[in-house]
Motif scaffolding. Structure first.
Motif, short mmCIF file in Angstrom:
data_model
loop_
_atom_site.label_atom_id
_atom_site.label_comp_id
_atom_site.label_asym_id
_atom_site.label_seq_id
_atom_site.Cartn_x
_atom_site.Cartn_y
_atom_site.Cartn_z
N MET A 44 0.66 -1.03 0.06
CA MET A 44 0.14 -0.09 -0.17
C MET A 44 0.86 1.35 -0.01
SD MET A 44 -3.66 -0.13 2.09
CE MET A 44 -3.85 1.65 1.09
N VAL A 45 2.02 1.10 0.76
CA VAL A 45 2.93 2.19 0.62
C VAL A 45 3.50 2.61 -0.62
CG1 VAL A 45 5.05 2.92 1.68
CG2 VAL A 45 3.36 1.61 3.18
N VAL A 46 3.67 1.46 -1.39
CA VAL A 46 4.40 1.54 -2.60
C VAL A 46 3.60 1.92 -4.01
CG1 VAL A 46 5.80 0.38 -4.29
CG2 VAL A 46 6.22 0.16 -1.85
N SER A 47 2.52 0.88 -4.26
CA SER A 47 1.69 0.80 -5.35
C SER A 47 0.96 2.12 -5.63
CB SER A 47 1.31 -0.53 -5.57
OG SER A 47 0.46 -0.64 -6.87
N PRO A 48 -0.21 1.94 -4.83
CA PRO A 48 -1.34 3.05 -4.87
C PRO A 48 -0.82 4.54 -4.57
CG PRO A 48 -1.91 1.86 -2.85
CD PRO A 48 -0.60 1.22 -3.72
N ALA A 49 0.44 4.69 -3.50
CA ALA A 49 0.78 5.62 -3.16
C ALA A 49 2.04 6.55 -3.89
CB ALA A 49 1.25 5.59 -1.67
N ILE A 50 3.10 5.64 -4.10
CA ILE A 50 3.93 6.11 -4.85
C ILE A 50 3.74 6.18 -6.46
CG2 ILE A 50 6.54 5.93 -5.43
CD1 ILE A 50 7.11 4.64 -2.71
N CYS A 51 3.56 5.06 -6.63
CA CYS A 51 3.44 4.69 -8.23
C CYS A 51 2.36 5.52 -8.98
CB CYS A 51 3.40 3.43 -8.71
SG CYS A 51 4.93 2.65 -8.05
N ALA A 52 0.99 5.25 -8.17
CA ALA A 52 -0.35 5.75 -8.84
C ALA A 52 -0.08 7.24 -8.74
CB ALA A 52 -1.44 5.30 -7.92
N THR A 53 0.65 7.87 -7.59
CA THR A 53 0.67 9.25 -7.47
C THR A 53 1.48 9.74 -8.75
OG1 THR A 53 0.38 9.32 -5.20
CG2 THR A 53 1.33 11.14 -6.05
N VAL A 54 2.86 9.22 -8.79
CA VAL A 54 3.62 9.65 -9.87
C VAL A 54 3.14 9.68 -11.22
CG1 VAL A 54 5.81 9.32 -10.90
CG2 VAL A 54 5.62 9.27 -8.58
N ASP A 80 -8.89 -0.15 -8.93
CA ASP A 80 -9.53 -1.09 -8.29
C ASP A 80 -8.85 -2.10 -7.78
OD1 ASP A 80 -8.50 -2.45 -10.61
OD2 ASP A 80 -10.40 -2.32 -11.76
N GLY A 81 -7.65 -2.07 -7.63
CA GLY A 81 -6.79 -2.89 -6.96
C GLY A 81 -6.27 -3.96 -7.90
N THR A 82 -6.60 -4.20 -9.35
CA THR A 82 -6.29 -5.26 -10.22
C THR A 82 -4.53 -5.13 -10.65
OG1 THR A 82 -7.27 -4.00 -11.88
CG2 THR A 82 -8.54 -5.61 -10.89
N THR A 83 -4.09 -3.93 -10.38
CA THR A 83 -2.72 -3.64 -10.91
C THR A 83 -1.94 -3.38 -9.63
OG1 THR A 83 -3.26 -2.76 -13.08
CG2 THR A 83 -1.37 -2.01 -12.17
N LYS A 84 -0.81 -4.04 -9.65
CA LYS A 84 0.06 -3.70 -8.38
C LYS A 84 1.42 -3.38 -9.23
CE LYS A 84 -1.41 -7.07 -4.92
NZ LYS A 84 -1.08 -8.34 -4.37
N MET A 85 2.04 -2.26 -8.60
CA MET A 85 3.51 -1.83 -9.25
C MET A 85 4.44 -1.53 -8.17
SD MET A 85 4.28 1.39 -11.77
CE MET A 85 3.30 0.85 -12.98
N ALA A 86 5.62 -2.19 -8.00
CA ALA A 86 6.70 -1.91 -7.14
C ALA A 86 7.49 -0.80 -7.58
CB ALA A 86 7.54 -3.15 -6.99
N PHE A 87 8.32 -0.27 -6.77
CA PHE A 87 9.14 0.89 -6.83
C PHE A 87 10.57 0.55 -6.44
CE2 PHE A 87 11.08 5.03 -5.01
CZ PHE A 87 10.82 5.74 -6.17
N ALA A 88 11.48 1.13 -7.26
CA ALA A 88 12.88 0.60 -7.19
C ALA A 88 13.94 1.91 -7.23
CB ALA A 88 13.27 -0.14 -8.19
N ILE A 89 14.39 2.32 -6.06
CA ILE A 89 15.22 3.20 -6.07
C ILE A 89 16.58 2.96 -5.24
CG2 ILE A 89 14.46 4.50 -3.96
CD1 ILE A 89 15.30 7.02 -5.00
N THR A 90 16.40 2.12 -4.21
CA THR A 90 17.58 1.74 -3.54
C THR A 90 18.74 0.85 -4.27
OG1 THR A 90 16.35 2.12 -1.41
CG2 THR A 90 18.49 0.72 -1.06
N GLU A 91 19.97 1.09 -4.03
CA GLU A 91 20.76 0.58 -4.68
C GLU A 91 22.08 0.15 -3.69
OE1 GLU A 91 20.81 2.51 -8.93
OE2 GLU A 91 22.84 2.26 -7.82
N PRO A 92 22.70 -1.11 -3.76
CA PRO A 92 23.79 -1.64 -2.87
C PRO A 92 24.78 -0.56 -2.51
CG PRO A 92 23.24 -3.21 -4.27
CD PRO A 92 22.53 -1.88 -4.93
N ASP A 93 25.50 0.18 -3.52
CA ASP A 93 26.40 0.98 -3.18
C ASP A 93 26.07 2.59 -3.21
OD1 ASP A 93 28.15 -1.05 -3.51
OD2 ASP A 93 28.14 -0.91 -5.57
N ALA A 94 24.65 2.76 -3.11
CA ALA A 94 24.14 4.16 -3.05
C ALA A 94 23.45 4.39 -1.68
CB ALA A 94 23.24 4.55 -4.15
#
Length: 385
Positions: free
Chosen positions: A86-96, A115-129
């Motif tokens: 919920m923190v990722v898909s409807p908040a970050i991705c849908a908002t952007v 309607d909740g039929t789509t989920k999307m992840a968000f990727a920013i963090t990297e091992p060396d960043a």
């Protein structure tokens, strides 16, 4: 300034709380321990419109703000179902996408978020960043009309259950120079995109992953917004993330406090309920104050964001995230202490909250980085890092 939530917001909270009580902590933990997903809960919440309350009405959503979505997240967590996506898909991705996407991208993705039929992840963090987004190494370059993505991401939530990932990558020009970061929609079935599970001690159905992008070829419309928008566009998603993370934390804190106070009222030693003793009552009261202050700051941050006050919302969102992380860690710790040995038994379920509550002080931004932000931007102190 109104410190009382609207009748509509309060009705939304009650409806979500009533709905979530039909699932609860036992359902959530059983799914997590069995390695299963909370698909039934997510689908039902989507069908009832709870996941899409902040999606514009013209795309099937509720047309509300991030404050409404944060209320849904908090009530689900308070009922024992803290759904990280919920923190990722409807908040970050849908908002952007709602704010910066093309007309076609909005038509393609927003109804599914609604309607909740789509989920999307968000990727920013990297091992060396880590927290230093200026050192992101994942790169995107032009190849004819297409984009080519290369690099990797770390600790990305829910990749195994989403249709696509919104990836933050830096442009590389023909001379090899890294330019401003941009946002790319990357389908999880794209050739060259692989991911690997990161085992965690957190009891959650939503897993963490390392992602690998081996020259993933993407169409021109994979880019969301302007390719030179940089961090301003990125923080359109990160400020809601902080607000949602704060609500996620205060919901868990409320659950822990409710359980602790119920136990303190009924557990009697030497003929007296333990909650009658100040050694028990005062720490719980302190936790209750912390949680309520964090909730108030979260509501302020959401109100500022929904009003378009991006700069002020960023400061408030960071403060809310900090306050909520401290509050939930203290509340869960105290709840366990009140229960004594029962605090770590499977029957009471507080042990399952322990790692998740501690994570709230680390992710999606650490308490130390928030203190750096407040010291520099709020207090005007010299940059320390």
């Amino acid at each position: 300034m109104d410190f009382v939530e609207s009748d509509e917001r309060r009705a939304l909270r009650k409806a979500v709380a009533d709905f979530a009580s039909g699932y609860g902590h036992e359902y959530f933990v059983a799914k997590a321990r069995a390695g299963e997903k909370t698909d039934e809960l997510w689908a039902a919440a989507g069908e009832l419109g709870y996941l899409g309350v902040a999606v514009p009405a013209e795309y099937g959503g509720g047309g509300g703000g991030i404050g409404d979505l944060a209320a849904v997240c908090e009530e689900l967590a308070a009922a024992g179902c803290p759904m990280l996506l919920m923190v990722v898909s409807p908040a970050i991705c849908a908002t952007v996408i709602a704010r910066y996407g093309t007309a076609e991208q909005k038509r393609r993705w927003l109804p599914g978020f609604a309607d909740g039929t789509t989920k999307m992840a968000f990727a920013i963090t990297e091992p060396d960043a880590g927290s230093n987004s200026h050192k992101l190494a994942t790169a995107i370059r032009r190849d004819g009309d297409d984009w080519v993505l290369s690099g990797g991401k770390y600790y990305i939530s829910g990749v195994d259950e989403v249709a696509a990932v919104l990836v933050v990558a830096r442009h590389v020009d023909s001379a090899g120079q890294r330019l401003m970061p941009s946002l790319m929609i990357v389908p999880t079935d794209a050739p060259g995109f692989t991911y690997q599970h990161i085992p965690m001690e957190v009891v959650s159905p939503e897993k963490q992953f390392t992602c690998f992008f081996d020259d993933v070829r993407l169409p021109p419309d994979a880019l969301v917004g302007a390719e030179d928008a940089g961090l301003a566009q990125l923080f359109a998603g990160l400020n809601p993330e902080r607000i949602m993370a704060a609500s996620f934390a205060t919901g868990m804190a409320r659950r822990a406090l409710d359980q602790a106070t119920d136990y303190a009222r009924t557990r009697a030693v030497w003929g007296t309920p333990i909650g009658a003793h100040q050694g028990i009552a005062h720490p719980l009261a302190q936790c209750a104050i912390q949680v309520e202050l964090a909730r108030l700051m979260t509501q302020k941050a959401a109100a500022l964001y929904d009003a378009g006050e991006d700069r002020a919302a960023g400061e408030a969102a960071n403060m809310a995230k900090y306050a909520a992380g401290e509050a939930v860690a203290a509340a869960v710790d105290q709840a366990i202490q009140v229960h004594g040995g029962n605090g770590l038994s499977a029957e009471y379920g507080l042990g399952a909250l322990l790692a998740a509550s501690r994570l709230s002080r680390i992710a999606p931004v650490s308490r130390e980085m928030i203190l750096n932000f407040v010291a520099q931007h709020t207090l005007g102190l010299p940059r320390s890092y």
